[in-house]
Motif scaffolding. Structure first.
Motif, PDB file in Angstrom:
ATOM      1  N   ASP A  55     -43.290 -11.577  18.370  1.00  0.00           N
ATOM      2  CA  ASP A  55     -42.464 -12.147  19.444  1.00  0.00           C
ATOM      3  C   ASP A  55     -43.224 -12.174  20.770  1.00  0.00           C
ATOM      4  OD1 ASP A  55     -40.414 -12.497  17.641  1.00  0.00           O
ATOM      5  OD2 ASP A  55     -39.370 -10.633  18.178  1.00  0.00           O
ATOM      6  N   ASN A  56     -43.980 -11.125  21.066  1.00  0.00           N
ATOM      7  CA  ASN A  56     -44.736 -11.078  22.325  1.00  0.00           C
ATOM      8  C   ASN A  56     -45.851 -12.119  22.337  1.00  0.00           C
ATOM      9  OD1 ASN A  56     -43.260  -9.100  23.659  1.00  0.00           O
ATOM     10  ND2 ASN A  56     -44.386  -7.427  22.652  1.00  0.00           N
ATOM     11  N   LEU A  57     -46.517 -12.313  21.192  1.00  0.00           N
ATOM     12  CA  LEU A  57     -47.547 -13.359  21.116  1.00  0.00           C
ATOM     13  C   LEU A  57     -46.930 -14.733  21.374  1.00  0.00           C
ATOM     14  CD1 LEU A  57     -49.612 -12.158  18.024  1.00  0.00           C
ATOM     15  CD2 LEU A  57     -50.428 -12.275  20.402  1.00  0.00           C
ATOM     16  N   LYS A  58     -45.730 -14.916  20.880  1.00  0.00           N
ATOM     17  CA  LYS A  58     -45.043 -16.191  21.093  1.00  0.00           C
ATOM     18  C   LYS A  58     -44.762 -16.405  22.573  1.00  0.00           C
ATOM     19  CE  LYS A  58     -40.887 -18.731  19.780  1.00  0.00           C
ATOM     20  NZ  LYS A  58     -39.617 -18.691  19.025  1.00  0.00           N
ATOM     21  N   ILE A  59     -44.344 -15.325  23.266  1.00  0.00           N
ATOM     22  CA  ILE A  59     -44.048 -15.429  24.706  1.00  0.00           C
ATOM     23  C   ILE A  59     -45.325 -15.782  25.474  1.00  0.00           C
ATOM     24  CG2 ILE A  59     -43.359 -14.103  26.747  1.00  0.00           C
ATOM     25  CD1 ILE A  59     -41.451 -12.536  24.900  1.00  0.00           C
ATOM     26  N   ILE A  60     -46.432 -15.094  25.151  1.00  0.00           N
ATOM     27  CA  ILE A  60     -47.703 -15.361  25.847  1.00  0.00           C
ATOM     28  C   ILE A  60     -48.127 -16.802  25.623  1.00  0.00           C
ATOM     29  CG2 ILE A  60     -50.154 -14.754  25.943  1.00  0.00           C
ATOM     30  CD1 ILE A  60     -49.344 -11.906  25.171  1.00  0.00           C
ATOM     31  N   ARG A  61     -47.936 -17.267  24.339  1.00  0.00           N
ATOM     32  CA  ARG A  61     -48.359 -18.646  24.041  1.00  0.00           C
ATOM     33  C   ARG A  61     -47.545 -19.639  24.833  1.00  0.00           C
ATOM     34  NH1 ARG A  61     -50.153 -22.777  23.776  1.00  0.00           N
ATOM     35  NH2 ARG A  61     -51.123 -23.920  22.047  1.00  0.00           N
ATOM     36  N   GLU A  62     -46.288 -19.369  25.044  1.00  0.00           N
ATOM     37  CA  GLU A  62     -45.438 -20.273  25.820  1.00  0.00           C
ATOM     38  C   GLU A  62     -45.836 -20.238  27.297  1.00  0.00           C
ATOM     39  OE1 GLU A  62     -41.560 -18.879  24.906  1.00  0.00           O
ATOM     40  OE2 GLU A  62     -41.432 -19.937  22.976  1.00  0.00           O
ATOM     41  N   LEU A  63     -46.152 -19.028  27.819  1.00  0.00           N
ATOM     42  CA  LEU A  63     -46.579 -18.911  29.221  1.00  0.00           C
ATOM     43  C   LEU A  63     -47.900 -19.643  29.458  1.00  0.00           C
ATOM     44  CD1 LEU A  63     -45.718 -15.162  29.985  1.00  0.00           C
ATOM     45  CD2 LEU A  63     -44.547 -17.198  30.852  1.00  0.00           C
ATOM     46  N   ALA A  64     -48.744 -19.654  28.414  1.00  0.00           N
ATOM     47  CA  ALA A  64     -50.054 -20.314  28.555  1.00  0.00           C
ATOM     48  C   ALA A  64     -49.911 -21.816  28.700  1.00  0.00           C
ATOM     49  CB  ALA A  64     -50.930 -19.983  27.355  1.00  0.00           C
ATOM     50  N   ASN A  65     -48.781 -22.350  28.391  1.00  0.00           N
ATOM     51  CA  ASN A  65     -48.556 -23.792  28.522  1.00  0.00           C
ATOM     52  C   ASN A  65     -47.733 -24.131  29.762  1.00  0.00           C
ATOM     53  OD1 ASN A  65     -49.969 -24.618  26.270  1.00  0.00           O
ATOM     54  ND2 ASN A  65     -48.193 -24.409  24.891  1.00  0.00           N
ATOM     55  N   GLU A  66     -47.517 -23.146  30.642  1.00  0.00           N
ATOM     56  CA  GLU A  66     -46.681 -23.384  31.812  1.00  0.00           C
ATOM     57  C   GLU A  66     -47.519 -23.250  33.101  1.00  0.00           C
ATOM     58  OE1 GLU A  66     -43.487 -20.627  31.666  1.00  0.00           O
ATOM     59  OE2 GLU A  66     -42.530 -21.539  29.906  1.00  0.00           O
ATOM     60  N   GLY A  67     -47.157 -24.038  34.083  1.00  0.00           N
ATOM     61  CA  GLY A  67     -47.718 -23.928  35.431  1.00  0.00           C
ATOM     62  C   GLY A  67     -49.238 -23.980  35.464  1.00  0.00           C
ATOM     63  N   ILE A  68     -49.756 -23.066  36.264  1.00  0.00           N
ATOM     64  CA  ILE A  68     -51.204 -23.045  36.475  1.00  0.00           C
ATOM     65  C   ILE A  68     -51.946 -22.588  35.234  1.00  0.00           C
ATOM     66  CG2 ILE A  68     -50.937 -22.645  38.963  1.00  0.00           C
ATOM     67  CD1 ILE A  68     -51.559 -19.692  38.412  1.00  0.00           C
ATOM     68  N   TYR A  69     -51.182 -21.894  34.316  1.00  0.00           N
ATOM     69  CA  TYR A  69     -51.848 -21.330  33.133  1.00  0.00           C
ATOM     70  C   TYR A  69     -52.115 -22.392  32.066  1.00  0.00           C
ATOM     71  CZ  TYR A  69     -50.389 -17.067  35.401  1.00  0.00           C
ATOM     72  OH  TYR A  69     -50.200 -16.081  36.325  1.00  0.00           O
ATOM     73  N   TYR A  70     -51.435 -23.517  32.213  1.00  0.00           N
ATOM     74  CA  TYR A  70     -51.651 -24.572  31.236  1.00  0.00           C
ATOM     75  C   TYR A  70     -53.094 -25.040  31.253  1.00  0.00           C
ATOM     76  CZ  TYR A  70     -51.284 -29.036  28.832  1.00  0.00           C
ATOM     77  OH  TYR A  70     -51.494 -30.090  27.974  1.00  0.00           O
ATOM     78  N   ALA A  71     -53.633 -25.131  32.480  1.00  0.00           N
ATOM     79  CA  ALA A  71     -55.006 -25.627  32.619  1.00  0.00           C
ATOM     80  C   ALA A  71     -56.022 -24.496  32.588  1.00  0.00           C
ATOM     81  CB  ALA A  71     -55.149 -26.413  33.913  1.00  0.00           C
ATOM     82  N   SER A  72     -55.577 -23.315  33.047  1.00  0.00           N
ATOM     83  CA  SER A  72     -56.547 -22.224  33.159  1.00  0.00           C
ATOM     84  C   SER A  72     -56.852 -21.563  31.819  1.00  0.00           C
ATOM     85  CB  SER A  72     -56.037 -21.174  34.152  1.00  0.00           C
ATOM     86  OG  SER A  72     -54.818 -20.612  33.691  1.00  0.00           O
TER      87      SER A  72
END
Length: 501
Positions: free
Chosen positions: A229-246
């Motif tokens: 579940d935590n990996l899923k949350i991180i993966r979703e955050l990685a596609n949001e805001g500034i993290y999508y590109a970074s």
């Protein structure tokens, strides 16, 4: 001369005829008259009291047979005149289906008896060996399942370990700012660290004892799900805001790979758990079967077989009873006198299918008038003559029964009296008319006189006796009086006494 000679012969013939007539007259009148006046000489002898009645010969047993239920007759096994024994099948309706059911039921009974005997005899060594091998096999399967499970638990720990490192790397590389995402990653890192520590404890517990495997799987499942579940949350955050590109595509792929590994680990340990549960059940079953096959039979076990056998035997008897209802069977030994049953015909239960006359001795049914019945006793002997054979042929019989209730015959109260012939005779036929003389009383060496010589005087029974040239009277005591008019003298007379007529 010829005329004189003829007259002389004529006179001689008439003289002879006259002489014959005189002799005949003397015999008819004077001789009988002298006999009538002859005295009665007292002597002892047989004293018999008897009664005469008519009767009819009947069979000792005469049976009419019928089917118990209506049906089509399939077979007839006897004809009129056949001699049959008790239990002989006379006729039958269709019983093929019932016989098939009986055969099947009998086979089932034999099978149950064989199983019971096998249970009582105990198991064969080869059967015990098979069960022992089954126990060993199931135990080995369980050990293999434990080994596989331990391998999957270790793989699960490694999956959590690798996921933890990926989480730490992602947090330290991309989520360093003090924003909401960074705070979330910090929390996830902490939770992943706890999952890693606890999963290591679960792994060590399973390594120490196979019996801890199920508990370890439960613990490991919790931590795998949490990390997933935590990996899923991180993966979703990685596609949001500034993290999508970074966040690089490679690192995003790494997060997906860790999720896949965690999911695979979950599938494996849950599958191994099912294997352990199944194999443990198999071991228990194999051990129970081995114990059962080695154990002596319990009373409850044999009682079950006994009950099943008795129930089946009762059902079999019910089938036999149904078969008997479709059969006409002779209950006695005798001769067939009537057969109404015909193959293919339908007979009801009220119709007579066959009649049988028994092989027993013939009997005579007679009816004794009320005035004589008191003197007739069971066991009295009798002399029987039959109209068919005349008075010279005498058959012996005895009284075997007397009905207690009366029967009216021509307005006279009578009692049915049954006599049985003392021996079999082929000349006896059912229905013949009989003349019956029942001897009700028989005594030997008894003094008896004709009833007409007995007088009653002043209330005393008197007999006139010749005493020399004188005639005197003697008082006597009497006993029975026979049906022929003879009186038994108990006292008062002696043999040789002369009684004038």
């Amino acid at each position: 001369m010829k005329i004189k000679s003829f007259l002389k012969r004529k006179y001689i013939i008439w003289a002879i005829i006259t002489l014959l007539i005189l002799i005949a007259i003397w015999f008819l009148f004077f001789k009988n008259s002298n006999n009538e006046n002859s005295p009665f000489v007292v002597h002892s002898g047989e004293f018999v009291n008897q009664i005469s009645v008519s009767g009819k010969i009947t069979a000792n047993e005469n049976v009419n047979l019928s089917f118990e239920q209506p049906g089509i007759i399939r077979s007839v096994y006897a004809k009129v005149g056949d001699k049959v024994g008790a239990g002989k099948l006379i006729a039958s309706q269709d019983t093929a289906q019932l016989h098939a059911q009986a055969a099947q039921m009998q086979a089932g009974i034999e099978l149950q008896k064989a199983k019971l005997n096998q249970l009582l005899a105990g198991s064969a060594p080869q059967d015990i060996k098979i069960k022992e091998d089954a126990v060993l096999t199931s135990q080995q399967d369980l050990q293999n399942a434990y080994a596989t499970t331990l391998s999957y638990i270790a793989s699960s720990y490694n999956a959590i370990y690798n996921a933890y490192n990926t989480i730490v790397y992602t947090k330290n590389t991309y989520f360093t700012q003090q924003d909401q995402a960074g705070a979330k990653l910090q929390q996830i890192k902490f939770e992943a660290s706890n999952s890693l520590s606890n999963s290591q404890i679960a792994l060590e517990s399973a390594q120490n004892n196979n019996e801890n495997s199920i508990t370890a799987i439960g613990e490991m499942t919790i931590h795998l799900n949490a990390v997933y579940d935590n990996l899923k949350i991180i993966r979703e955050l990685a596609n949001e805001g500034i993290y999508y590109a970074s966040v690089s595509t490679t690192d995003k792929t790494a997060l997906d790979t860790q999720r896949t590994n965690i999911n695979t680990a979950l599938t494996n340990i849950l599958s191994s758990k099912e294997s352990i549960v199944s194999d443990k059940a198999a071991v228990l079953q194999a051990e129970n079967e081995l114990q059962a096959i080695k154990a002596t039979p319990r009373q409850t076990d044999t009682a079950v077989y006994d009950a099943q056998i008795k129930q089946a035997e009762a059902s079999l008897q019910e089938i036999f009873a149904q078969i008997r209802k479709k059969q006409v069977i002779s209950p006695i030994s005798g001769i067939i006198t009537l057969v109404n049953a015909k193959v293919g015909s339908i007979m009801s239960s009220t119709e007579i299918a066959a009649s049988i006359i028994g092989n027993g001795k013939f009997q005579i049914e007679s009816y004794v008038p009320e005035i004589y019945i008191a003197s007739v006793k069971i066991g009295n002997t009798a002399n029987i003559t039959l109209d068919a054979y005349g008075l010279d042929t005498i058959f012996a019989a005895s009284v075997v029964s007397i009905d207690p209730s009366q029967t009216q015959k021509d307005g006279v109260a009578t009692y049915k009296t049954t006599l049985q012939f003392t021996s079999d005779d082929k000349n006896l036929k059912d229905g013949m008319s009989a003349n019956v003389v029942i001897i009700t009383n028989k005594k030997e060496n008894v003094i008896s006189i004709p009833q007409g010589l007995l007088k009653i005087k002043d209330g005393k029974k008197i007999v006139t006796v010749k005493n020399g040239e004188n005639i005197i009277e003697k008082e006597v005591q009497i006993g029975d009086i026979s049906s022929s008019g003879q009186v038994e003298i108990i006292s008062g007379l002696n043999e040789g006494d002369i009684l004038p007529l």
